[in-house]
Design an enzyme around this catalytic site. Structure first.
Site, short mmCIF file in Angstrom:
data_model
loop_
_atom_site.label_atom_id
_atom_site.label_comp_id
_atom_site.label_asym_id
_atom_site.label_seq_id
_atom_site.Cartn_x
_atom_site.Cartn_y
_atom_site.Cartn_z
N ASP A 38 0.82 -1.22 0.00
CA ASP A 38 0.00 0.00 0.00
C ASP A 38 0.85 1.26 0.00
O ASP A 38 2.06 1.22 0.24
CB ASP A 38 -0.97 0.00 1.21
CG ASP A 38 -0.34 -0.57 2.47
OD1 ASP A 38 0.90 -0.58 2.57
OD2 ASP A 38 -1.08 -1.01 3.36
N ASN B 28 -7.61 -3.96 14.05
CA ASN B 28 -8.99 -4.25 13.61
C ASN B 28 -9.05 -5.38 12.58
O ASN B 28 -10.07 -5.59 11.95
CB ASN B 28 -9.65 -2.98 13.05
CG ASN B 28 -8.95 -2.47 11.78
OD1 ASN B 28 -7.98 -3.07 11.31
ND2 ASN B 28 -9.44 -1.37 11.24
N HIS C 249 -7.22 -5.60 9.78
CA HIS C 249 -6.93 -5.28 8.38
C HIS C 249 -5.60 -5.90 7.93
O HIS C 249 -4.69 -6.11 8.72
CB HIS C 249 -6.98 -3.78 8.09
CG HIS C 249 -5.86 -2.96 8.63
ND1 HIS C 249 -6.03 -1.66 9.07
CD2 HIS C 249 -4.53 -3.22 8.80
CE1 HIS C 249 -4.87 -1.17 9.46
NE2 HIS C 249 -3.95 -2.10 9.32
N GLU D 259 -9.64 -2.49 5.10
CA GLU D 259 -10.30 -2.30 6.38
C GLU D 259 -11.52 -3.23 6.49
O GLU D 259 -11.98 -3.76 5.47
CB GLU D 259 -10.76 -0.84 6.50
CG GLU D 259 -9.62 0.18 6.46
CD GLU D 259 -8.82 0.25 7.75
OE1 GLU D 259 -8.64 -0.78 8.43
OE2 GLU D 259 -8.35 1.36 8.10
C1 F6R Z 1 1.37 -1.69 6.07
C2 F6R Z 1 0.12 -2.42 6.14
C3 F6R Z 1 -0.68 -2.54 7.39
C4 F6R Z 1 0.14 -2.87 8.61
C5 F6R Z 1 -0.75 -2.92 9.86
C6 F6R Z 1 0.05 -3.18 11.11
O1 F6R Z 1 1.92 -1.73 4.77
O2 F6R Z 1 -0.26 -2.91 5.14
O3 F6R Z 1 -1.66 -3.53 7.20
O4 F6R Z 1 0.77 -4.10 8.43
O5 F6R Z 1 -1.42 -1.71 9.99
O6 F6R Z 1 0.89 -2.09 11.35
P1 F6R Z 1 1.97 -2.13 12.53
O7 F6R Z 1 2.97 -3.15 12.12
O8 F6R Z 1 2.53 -0.74 12.54
O9 F6R Z 1 1.24 -2.49 13.76
#
Ligand code: F6R
Length: 268
Positions: free
Chosen positions: A67, A137, A139, A144
């Site tokens: 992303d 959550n 994702h 989401e």
């Molecule tokens: C980032 C992504 C998100 C993160 C997720 C966890 O490229 O795709 O899905 O993997 O938000 O983020 P952290 O590791 O910061 O808890």
């Protein structure tokens, strides 16, 4: 799903790095799917160390990130391009022209950009190993809750929970994007292997929903139940709400024995 529980986050990173190293050393033109966020930083450190020790070369590797934020330039310090350069690309021998993120610049049509990203992945012969984190959550990427399980690369609006979770990374007066381009859930499921890393107590409920909950768009990571080769690397805290931990340890020991007897085999 193969659920592997480690004592701490460092062991999760070390094991994840072994998966990446195995792919990169064995396959001629490996294609890596990459993630940003706090969780994979220690994985990238491991990979940089291996490169510096001469154990690993990224020369022939192509990468696709999950992303990228919408509305900030690549040279903005908050962009995921900047994150990847800082944490991995600038420190290894990867050809920067072979590193891709689902960017959508101002004035570009996000639908066309999403389709073009899908096409680019196809042209590279698909992702061999997709690294994932998980949001509190549930994702994956920025898919989401309520994201279609059949979704492809497109724009997503971030939830308030994700914005709150990520606000720790932005200064008070800094613009925090609310939109992102993200690989879809179907895009992620196309990868030959997916390796999800989760560490810390704040991920425990999402991990439980992903592994033991129903397949549901309300927990996008539960879609990994449909993947043939989904490996879930957890530290104890992230695994703390899983009820069948003993079974996962036991099953993992059986896998290790099979690997010892017949060799490690990953069908990339
Ligand atoms: C980032 C992504 C998100 C993160 C997720 C966890 O490229 O795709 O899905 O993997 O938000 O983020 P952290 O590791 O910061 O808890």
């Amino acid at each position: 799903m193969q659920v592997i529980i480690f004592d701490d986050a460092q062991q999760v990173a070390v094991n994840a790095a072994e998966w990446v190293a195995e792919l990169i050393t064995k396959k001629k033109n490996p294609v890596l799917g990459l993630a940003t966020g706090s969780t994979p930083i220690s994985l990238y450190q491991q990979l940089v160390n291996k490169y510096k020790a001469g154990e690993l070369s990224f020369k022939n590797t192509t990468s696709f990130n999950l992303d990228e934020y919408l509305g900030i330039d690549a040279d903005n310090e908050q962009s995921y391009r900047h994150f990847m350069n800082q944490n991995l690309f600038n420190h290894v021998d990867i050809n920067i022209d072979n590193t891709f993120l689902p960017t959508c610049n101002q004035g570009e049509n996000p639908r066309e950009q999403g389709l073009a990203y899908e096409e680019k992945i196809k042209q590279a012969n698909g992702v061999d190993l997709q690294i994932l984190g998980i949001g509190a959550n549930g994702h994956i990427g920025f898919n989401e809750p309520t994201s279609s399980l059949a979704s492809r690369t497109r724009i997503k609006t971030l939830t308030q929970q994700t914005l709150n979770d990520n606000s720790r990374l932005f200064n008070k007066d800094e613009f925090q994007p609310t939109l992102a381009m993200t690989m879809g859930i179907a895009t992620i499921l196309d990868a030959r292997y997916v390796l999800l890393m989760a560490t810390g107590e704040s991920k425990a409920q999402a991990v439980k929903d992903m592994v033991a909950g129903p397949l549901s768009a309300m927990c996008p990571a539960s879609a990994l139940q449909m993947h043939e080769n989904a490996i879930i690397l957890l530290d104890k805290a992230a695994a703390s709400k899983l009820e069948d931990q003993e079974y996962y340890h036991w099953a993992n020991n059986q896998n290790i024995k099979v690997n010892e007897e017949f060799g490690l085999y990953h069908n990339y």
